[in-house]
Design a protein around this motif. Structure first.
Motif, short mmCIF file in Angstrom:
data_model
loop_
_atom_site.label_atom_id
_atom_site.label_comp_id
_atom_site.label_asym_id
_atom_site.label_seq_id
_atom_site.Cartn_x
_atom_site.Cartn_y
_atom_site.Cartn_z
N UNK A 186 0.82 -1.22 0.00
CA UNK A 186 0.00 0.00 0.00
C UNK A 186 0.85 1.27 0.00
N UNK A 187 1.90 1.25 -0.78
CA UNK A 187 2.84 2.38 -0.84
C UNK A 187 2.94 2.85 -2.28
N UNK A 188 2.53 4.09 -2.58
CA UNK A 188 2.56 4.57 -3.97
C UNK A 188 3.93 4.45 -4.62
N UNK A 189 4.99 4.69 -3.88
CA UNK A 189 6.34 4.60 -4.44
C UNK A 189 6.69 3.16 -4.78
N UNK A 190 6.23 2.22 -3.93
CA UNK A 190 6.47 0.80 -4.20
C UNK A 190 5.75 0.38 -5.48
N UNK A 191 4.50 0.79 -5.62
CA UNK A 191 3.72 0.45 -6.81
C UNK A 191 4.38 1.03 -8.05
N UNK A 192 4.82 2.28 -7.97
CA UNK A 192 5.49 2.91 -9.10
C UNK A 192 6.75 2.15 -9.48
N UNK A 193 7.51 1.72 -8.47
CA UNK A 193 8.75 1.00 -8.72
C UNK A 193 8.47 -0.35 -9.38
N UNK A 194 7.43 -1.05 -8.93
CA UNK A 194 7.09 -2.36 -9.51
C UNK A 194 6.79 -2.22 -11.01
N UNK A 195 5.98 -1.25 -11.36
CA UNK A 195 5.60 -1.12 -12.76
C UNK A 195 6.74 -0.54 -13.60
N UNK A 196 7.59 0.25 -12.99
CA UNK A 196 8.77 0.74 -13.70
C UNK A 196 9.74 -0.41 -13.96
N UNK A 197 9.93 -1.27 -12.97
CA UNK A 197 10.78 -2.45 -13.16
C UNK A 197 10.21 -3.35 -14.27
N UNK A 198 8.91 -3.50 -14.28
CA UNK A 198 8.27 -4.31 -15.30
C UNK A 198 8.50 -3.72 -16.68
N UNK A 199 8.35 -2.41 -16.80
CA UNK A 199 8.60 -1.74 -18.08
C UNK A 199 10.04 -1.98 -18.55
N UNK A 200 10.98 -1.83 -17.64
CA UNK A 200 12.39 -2.00 -17.98
C UNK A 200 12.67 -3.44 -18.41
N UNK A 201 12.06 -4.40 -17.71
CA UNK A 201 12.25 -5.80 -18.06
C UNK A 201 11.71 -6.10 -19.45
N UNK A 202 10.50 -5.64 -19.73
CA UNK A 202 9.88 -5.95 -21.02
C UNK A 202 10.68 -5.37 -22.18
N UNK A 203 11.14 -4.15 -22.04
CA UNK A 203 11.93 -3.55 -23.11
C UNK A 203 13.30 -4.20 -23.22
#
Length: 269
Positions: A84-101
């Motif tokens: 329940x941490x906005x920064x954690x959520x942002x980091x998860x989806x940013x990591x996912x973006x970096x992985x996919x690319x």
């Protein structure tokens, strides 16, 4: 087999396994009790391994697989809920973006070995891989809409794999499609019975390994470079790549082998 250990207090260990054999590196998502949901730890492990693979000349093909019953159930919504941490959520989806690319940028072709359900970000992972082989009873869905989370990021590779209206149907309804439908729409390359899955993945991998590694890497790069361009610009990119390929050591060797009716001996192997 080597394992990636994330052995810090309160975290999982061995969330990702790697096995190298015959030029093929197999990365196995190893959270079977969670249906291989992409936790922060698993995303970090995948990022690290993909980064290392980019410079590993001994690896010609990468296979992404899953342990247990599922290929991947998507992002770990339970973890996101608990943090329940906005920064954690942002980091998860940013990591996912970096992985996919990063998967697209890998010089080695990446094959998804889909032995079970691939939902939400799991379906995204299949779509992001260069190739995919699935078992007959595999299922695919962008199911986030069922839980109040539209699968916007899975929609990026999905809409680049299948026609837009079919992609929108999956995204808007969250309903799963079977492997035969996924193959007909272009989400996966091949569908086989479960007992034939590994053999089919290996056949595909070995066909790629038989080719020039430099040519394969250059071809993959230009494919993704041109696919988002206008046709005119895509032809410019592809033409320049063709000229470079013909002029390369392996290009000259391949043409000579064709003319001389013999098997090529790749310089870059």
């Amino acid at each position: 087999m080597t394992a990636i250990h994330l052995a810090t207090a309160g975290t999982e260990t061995d969330v990702l396994l790697r096995e190298d054999a015959g030029g093929v590196a197999t990365l196995t998502l190893n959270r079977p009790d969670q249906y291989n949901a992409l936790s922060a730890a698993l995303l970090a492990a995948l990022q690290s391994e993909v980064h290392d693979l980019a410079d590993d000349k001994s690896v010609r093909v990468v296979v992404i697989a899953g342990a247990g019953k599922a290929f991947c159930a998507g992002h770990d919504l339970k973890e996101i809920h608990e943090r329940a941490d906005p920064e954690f959520v942002k980091d998860v989806f940013e990591r996912s973006r970096q992985l996919m690319t990063a998967i697209t940028r890998l010089p080695q072709p990446v094959i998804a070995r889909v032995h079970g359900p691939a939902y939400a970000a799991g379906c995204q992972l299949v779509a992001q891989c260069d190739l995919a082989v699935a078992v007959t009873d595999a299922r695919f869905a962008t199911s986030g809409v069922n839980y109040g989370v539209f699968c916007s990021t899975p929609g990026v590779p999905l809409s680049r794999n299948i026609p837009r209206k079919l992609a929108m149907e999956m995204l808007l309804t969250g309903d799963p499609i079977d492997a035969a439908t996924a193959a007909a729409r272009g989400l996966v390359n091949r569908v086989v019975p479960a007992k034939e899955l590994d053999a089919e993945v290996q056949r595909l991998a070995q066909s790629i390994i038989a080719k020039s590694p430099d040519v394969v890497a250059a071809g993959k790069k230009v494919f993704y470079l041109q696919v988002g361009e206008t046709m005119e610009q895509a032809y410019r990119e592809a033409t320049a790549a063709m000229v470079d390929c013909v002029r390369s050591d392996d290009g000259r060797e391949g043409i000579a082998a064709f003319a001389e009716k013999r098997k090529p001996k790749w310089k870059s192997k």
